[in-house]
Design an enzyme around this catalytic site. Structure first.
Site, PDB file in Angstrom:
ATOM      1  N   HIS A 140     -21.306  52.466  47.758  1.00 34.24           N
ATOM      2  CA  HIS A 140     -21.141  51.015  47.883  1.00 34.24           C
ATOM      3  C   HIS A 140     -21.464  50.577  49.311  1.00 34.24           C
ATOM      4  O   HIS A 140     -22.244  49.644  49.535  1.00 34.24           O
ATOM      5  CB  HIS A 140     -19.695  50.663  47.501  1.00 34.24           C
ATOM      6  CG  HIS A 140     -19.318  49.233  47.707  1.00 34.24           C
ATOM      7  ND1 HIS A 140     -18.966  48.400  46.661  1.00 34.24           N
ATOM      8  CD2 HIS A 140     -19.193  48.473  48.826  1.00 34.24           C
ATOM      9  CE1 HIS A 140     -18.667  47.196  47.135  1.00 34.24           C
ATOM     10  NE2 HIS A 140     -18.788  47.225  48.444  1.00 34.24           N
ATOM     11  N   GLU A 141     -20.846  51.251  50.280  1.00 27.40           N
ATOM     12  CA  GLU A 141     -21.065  50.880  51.669  1.00 27.40           C
ATOM     13  C   GLU A 141     -22.471  51.225  52.139  1.00 27.40           C
ATOM     14  O   GLU A 141     -23.074  50.494  52.933  1.00 27.40           O
ATOM     15  CB  GLU A 141     -20.023  51.547  52.563  1.00 27.40           C
ATOM     16  CG  GLU A 141     -18.590  51.103  52.289  1.00 27.40           C
ATOM     17  CD  GLU A 141     -18.425  49.587  52.343  1.00 27.40           C
ATOM     18  OE1 GLU A 141     -19.070  48.944  53.197  1.00 27.40           O
ATOM     19  OE2 GLU A 141     -17.664  49.043  51.533  1.00 27.40           O
ATOM     20  N   HIS A 152     -24.744  48.404  51.106  1.00 26.02           N
ATOM     21  CA  HIS A 152     -24.688  47.297  52.066  1.00 26.02           C
ATOM     22  C   HIS A 152     -25.541  47.609  53.293  1.00 26.02           C
ATOM     23  O   HIS A 152     -26.344  46.790  53.741  1.00 26.02           O
ATOM     24  CB  HIS A 152     -23.241  47.078  52.532  1.00 26.02           C
ATOM     25  CG  HIS A 152     -22.355  46.397  51.547  1.00 26.02           C
ATOM     26  ND1 HIS A 152     -22.727  45.261  50.858  1.00 26.02           N
ATOM     27  CD2 HIS A 152     -21.078  46.670  51.163  1.00 26.02           C
ATOM     28  CE1 HIS A 152     -21.726  44.875  50.077  1.00 26.02           C
ATOM     29  NE2 HIS A 152     -20.714  45.717  50.244  1.00 26.02           N
TER      30      HIS A 152
END
Length: 255
Positions: free
Chosen positions: A44-45, A48
């Site tokens: 997820h990170e 980003h």
């Protein structure tokens, strides 16, 4: 790729294999689900960070965000420790992790919105893949309109754990997509808001997730609406009704 991430992946695979084989099933399910949760958190990170990097933020690589190391996150307590504790004590899927993005360096408004959307898309993908596997292959039994993982079938502990993981990912995706400052849902619409509106909402950013959690805990209609939405998505994905509960029971091996 960081050693920390590889250790998390190795532990996840070990827990998954042990759950599949049924050896020490409850603790194995805990390791499997816990590892999967934090593997997806890292992805997820990374999503980003990579999207910001491609969008024009040249500081991302220098901060080490592209090596999938969860220890690079801004606040290890809020990003890692608290989500871990909440997950362990109650299966509450708090959004975790945080990467610093220089949004002023992103070249377009669409690119800035995509930076925020990239993370939740990882949760959506994880939920979709796990739900598809369960719908296609998990052994289930039905009692009228109620279904569950067949506890007498081979590998049932693995499927129950995966069912709980699917629930977590659906819930995390919904939480992240709420358009409250500090959450990814707000980040998606923020580039399109007026400057004055963004300035007015900036002070709320550090407390957005706390406000959402307060509403979920203190206001039954909000909590019930959230639970109903998660259940509706799982039902649409042809998931066994009791699957997440069976997985949670195994996950909490200490109880």
């Amino acid at each position: 790729m960081s050693t920390v991430f590889l250790v998390v992946v190795a532990a996840t695979v070990t827990g998954g294999v042990a759950s599949w084989l049924g050896s020490g099933s409850r603790f194995a399910v805990f390791v499997f689900v816990f590892g999967l949760f934090f593997t997806v958190l890292c992805l997820h990170e990374f999503a980003h960070a990579y999207t910001a990097h491609r969008g024009g933020d040249t500081s991302i690589a220098a901060r080490g965000y592209l090596d999938l190391n969860p220890l690079r996150y801004v606040n290890p307590v809020l990003s890692l420790l608290l989500p871990a504790i909440y997950l362990i004590i109650g299966g509450l899927p708090l959004p975790g992790g945080s990467v610093l993005v220089n949004r002023a360096a992103i070249r377009t408004r669409g690119g800035a919105a995509l930076v925020s959307a990239a993370g939740p898309l990882m949760n959506v993908a994880a939920a979709g893949i796990s739900m598809a596997l369960i719908a296609l292959f998990a052994p289930t039994v039905s009692f009228g309109s109620f279904s569950q993982i067949d506890e007498f079938a081979p590998h049932w502990a693995f499927w129950a754990g995966l069912s709980f993981f699917a629930y977590l990912q659906v819930a995390v995706a919904i939480l992240n997509l709420i358009p409250v400052p500090g959450l990814d849902g707000y980040g998606i619409i923020e580039p399109y808001l007026r400057y004055e509106t963004r300035r007015a909402l900036d002070p709320i950013r550090p407390y957005g997730i706390l406000a959402v959690l307060l509403l979920l805990f203190a206001f039954p209609p909000v909590r019930d609406g959230f639970s109903t939405l998660v259940e509706d998505i799982l039902q649409w994905g042809q998931q066994p009704d009791a699957g997440p509960g069976q997985g949670l029971s195994l996950f909490k091996f200490w109880s």
